[in-house]
Motif scaffolding. Structure first.
Motif, PDB file in Angstrom:
ATOM      1  N   ARG A  77       0.829  -1.208   0.000  1.00 59.27           N
ATOM      2  CA  ARG A  77       0.000   0.000   0.000  1.00 59.27           C
ATOM      3  C   ARG A  77       0.860   1.252   0.000  1.00 59.27           C
ATOM      4  N   LEU A  78       1.912   1.251   0.835  1.00 56.26           N
ATOM      5  CA  LEU A  78       2.811   2.397   0.891  1.00 56.26           C
ATOM      6  C   LEU A  78       3.545   2.598  -0.425  1.00 56.26           C
ATOM      7  N   GLN A  79       3.951   1.486  -1.044  1.00 57.93           N
ATOM      8  CA  GLN A  79       4.621   1.590  -2.336  1.00 57.93           C
ATOM      9  C   GLN A  79       3.701   2.198  -3.389  1.00 57.93           C
ATOM     10  N   ALA A  80       2.419   1.810  -3.360  1.00 55.76           N
ATOM     11  CA  ALA A  80       1.445   2.356  -4.310  1.00 55.76           C
ATOM     12  C   ALA A  80       1.243   3.847  -4.067  1.00 55.76           C
ATOM     13  N   GLU A  81       1.183   4.280  -2.810  1.00 56.38           N
ATOM     14  CA  GLU A  81       1.030   5.703  -2.493  1.00 56.38           C
ATOM     15  C   GLU A  81       2.233   6.492  -2.974  1.00 56.38           C
ATOM     16  N   LEU A  82       3.429   5.919  -2.783  1.00 58.33           N
ATOM     17  CA  LEU A  82       4.623   6.609  -3.230  1.00 58.33           C
ATOM     18  C   LEU A  82       4.647   6.754  -4.748  1.00 58.33           C
ATOM     19  N   ARG A  83       4.200   5.708  -5.461  1.00 61.06           N
ATOM     20  CA  ARG A  83       4.133   5.803  -6.918  1.00 61.06           C
ATOM     21  C   ARG A  83       3.127   6.864  -7.343  1.00 61.06           C
ATOM     22  N   GLY A  84       2.015   6.956  -6.593  1.00 60.54           N
ATOM     23  CA  GLY A  84       1.019   7.998  -6.887  1.00 60.54           C
ATOM     24  C   GLY A  84       1.582   9.386  -6.682  1.00 60.54           C
ATOM     25  N   LEU A  85       2.354   9.573  -5.595  1.00 62.77           N
ATOM     26  CA  LEU A  85       2.984  10.875  -5.354  1.00 62.77           C
ATOM     27  C   LEU A  85       3.983  11.217  -6.449  1.00 62.77           C
ATOM     28  N   MET A  86       4.692  10.207  -6.917  1.00 65.18           N
ATOM     29  CA  MET A  86       5.656  10.442  -7.983  1.00 65.18           C
ATOM     30  C   MET A  86       4.962  10.889  -9.263  1.00 65.18           C
ATOM     31  N   GLU A  87       3.797  10.320  -9.549  1.00 70.54           N
ATOM     32  CA  GLU A  87       3.038  10.735 -10.729  1.00 70.54           C
ATOM     33  C   GLU A  87       2.559  12.174 -10.591  1.00 70.54           C
ATOM     34  N   VAL A  88       2.127  12.555  -9.368  1.00 72.79           N
ATOM     35  CA  VAL A  88       1.689  13.932  -9.141  1.00 72.79           C
ATOM     36  C   VAL A  88       2.843  14.901  -9.357  1.00 72.79           C
ATOM     37  N   ILE A  89       4.026  14.548  -8.825  1.00 73.52           N
ATOM     38  CA  ILE A  89       5.197  15.401  -8.996  1.00 73.52           C
ATOM     39  C   ILE A  89       5.540  15.543 -10.470  1.00 73.52           C
ATOM     40  N   GLU A  90       5.430  14.438 -11.221  1.00 77.19           N
ATOM     41  CA  GLU A  90       5.718  14.483 -12.648  1.00 77.19           C
ATOM     42  C   GLU A  90       4.749  15.410 -13.379  1.00 77.19           C
ATOM     43  N   GLN A  91       3.463  15.341 -13.015  1.00 74.80           N
ATOM     44  CA  GLN A  91       2.460  16.210 -13.637  1.00 74.80           C
ATOM     45  C   GLN A  91       2.745  17.679 -13.330  1.00 74.80           C
ATOM     46  N   GLN A  92       3.115  17.977 -12.087  1.00 74.20           N
ATOM     47  CA  GLN A  92       3.433  19.353 -11.720  1.00 74.20           C
ATOM     48  C   GLN A  92       4.668  19.854 -12.479  1.00 74.20           C
ATOM     49  N   HIS A  93       5.615  18.960 -12.674  1.00 70.81           N
ATOM     50  CA  HIS A  93       6.810  19.340 -13.434  1.00 70.81           C
ATOM     51  C   HIS A  93       6.438  19.712 -14.866  1.00 70.81           C
ATOM     52  N   HIS A  94       5.566  18.930 -15.513  1.00 69.58           N
ATOM     53  CA  HIS A  94       5.129  19.236 -16.870  1.00 69.58           C
ATOM     54  C   HIS A  94       4.360  20.559 -16.908  1.00 69.58           C
ATOM     55  N   TYR A  95       3.548  20.802 -15.872  1.00 72.63           N
ATOM     56  CA  TYR A  95       2.772  22.049 -15.821  1.00 72.63           C
ATOM     57  C   TYR A  95       3.693  23.262 -15.718  1.00 72.63           C
ATOM     58  N   ILE A  96       4.696  23.181 -14.827  1.00 71.12           N
ATOM     59  CA  ILE A  96       5.629  24.292 -14.654  1.00 71.12           C
ATOM     60  C   ILE A  96       6.442  24.510 -15.924  1.00 71.12           C
ATOM     61  N   THR A  97       6.853  23.419 -16.566  1.00 75.75           N
ATOM     62  CA  THR A  97       7.593  23.540 -17.818  1.00 75.75           C
ATOM     63  C   THR A  97       6.749  24.233 -18.876  1.00 75.75           C
TER      64      THR A  97
END
Length: 309
Positions: free
Chosen positions: A30-50
């Motif tokens: 469960r924790l691994q899945a949450e961490l992967r979800g956070l990583m996807e959010v960070i990736e989306q924010q990076h694309h938005y800022i770019t």
């Protein structure tokens, strides 16, 4: 972005290497899945800022300016024009009295060198704003048809040194056009309530600002009402939906409420220029702009087909 990825990878590795008992395996997953979800959010924010950076870079490319040093920037659109730039559009300037540079729209018609500080076209931008908003400016400066107010503080910095003249271009809903020009246009600083000063009038729209601003007429908004010359006109400020230099009530209020038609105004709170269409007609479009008076005295006459000053 690299730091975030490193941190997430380390946490995933730590979670997997704990050797947790069998009952804890589901919690680890469960924790691994949450961490992967956070990583996807960070990736989306990076694309938005770019994407934002790319958009801002594209806008800056459309702002012509041959000077990069803040000390060498044009002081106003008059200098832009005098330096051979004859295309209307966005430029970067720095008035002598200004602590920083700013982007402005320069109009190179009517003799050239005009710095636009107000535009009304369609009512998409509300001009029923507070004092601080009129101080710093608001609206869409980038679109050729966008509505905006450059800002009273910028107007003060722009008109403090030298002599400037004001031009007001207006169009009604029937396609008729009129203009008004005033010499010796100046806006005081905030401690003097951004008081307006105007000199001699010329034009074909009539002198709707007569008998008021020559000695300095204070700017007013709904949250800061100033009217020292004619206290009886204070009621005009209360019912008007605008920030403006109120003179003879709304006789020349070009920041009034925008009505999508000439006769929809239920009171005199529209975009009004009394000496042209009276109090009850709300004008379709307005552009207000300033330029240095010494440029106006030396510009060549307009070419055939161009509008004269």
């Amino acid at each position: 972005m690299g730091m975030f990825r490193t941190s997430v990878a380390f946490l995933l590795y730590l979670a997997a290497s704990l050797g947790a008992p069998v009952p804890c395996e589901q919690e680890v997953l469960r924790l691994q899945a949450e961490l992967r979800g956070l990583m996807e959010v960070i990736e989306q924010q990076h694309h938005y800022i770019t994407g934002l950076h790319s958009s801002q870079a594209q806008q800056l490319q459309h702002i012509p300016n041959s000077h990069l040093s803040l000390d060498d920037l044009y002081r106003d659109c008059s200098e832009v024009f005098a330096d051979g730039n004859v295309a209307s559009g966005l430029y970067v300037i720095r008035p002598d009295a200004s602590p920083s540079a700013l982007r402005v729209y320069c109009d190179m018609n009517n003799g050239g060198g005009w710095t636009i500080f107000q535009r009304r076209t369609d009512g998409k931008e509300s001009f029923d704003r507070a004092w601080v908003e009129y101080k710093h400016g608001f609206g869409d400066l980038y679109s050729p048809e966008g509505e905006f107010w450059l800002g009273n503080e910028h107007l003060h910095h722009l008109t403090s040194p030298g002599r400037y003249e004001l031009r007001v271009n207006m169009e009604d809903f029937e396609g008729n056009q009129r203009f008004a020009e005033y010499k010796d246009f100046k806006v005081d600083d905030e401690k003097d309530q951004f008081a307006l000063h105007l000199g001699e009038y010329s034009g074909d729209a009539g002198n709707a600002m007569a008998n008021g601003p020559s000695a300095g007429l204070e700017f007013s908004t709904y949250d800061q009402r100033n009217h020292r010359e004619k206290p009886d006109d204070a009621s005009c400020i209360r019912h008007s939906k605008a920030g403006w230099w109120f003179s003879r009530c709304d006789a020349g209020n070009l920041n009034g409420h925008y009505y999508n038609g000439p006769y929809q105004a239920m009171s005199d709170d529209g975009v009004v220029w009394y000496t042209w269409h009276g109090w009850w007609y709300s004008i379709k479009s307005v552009v207000m702009m300033v330029r240095a008076s010494d440029l106006a005295e030396h510009v060549p006459p307009p070419l055939p087909g161009q509008h004269g000053p």
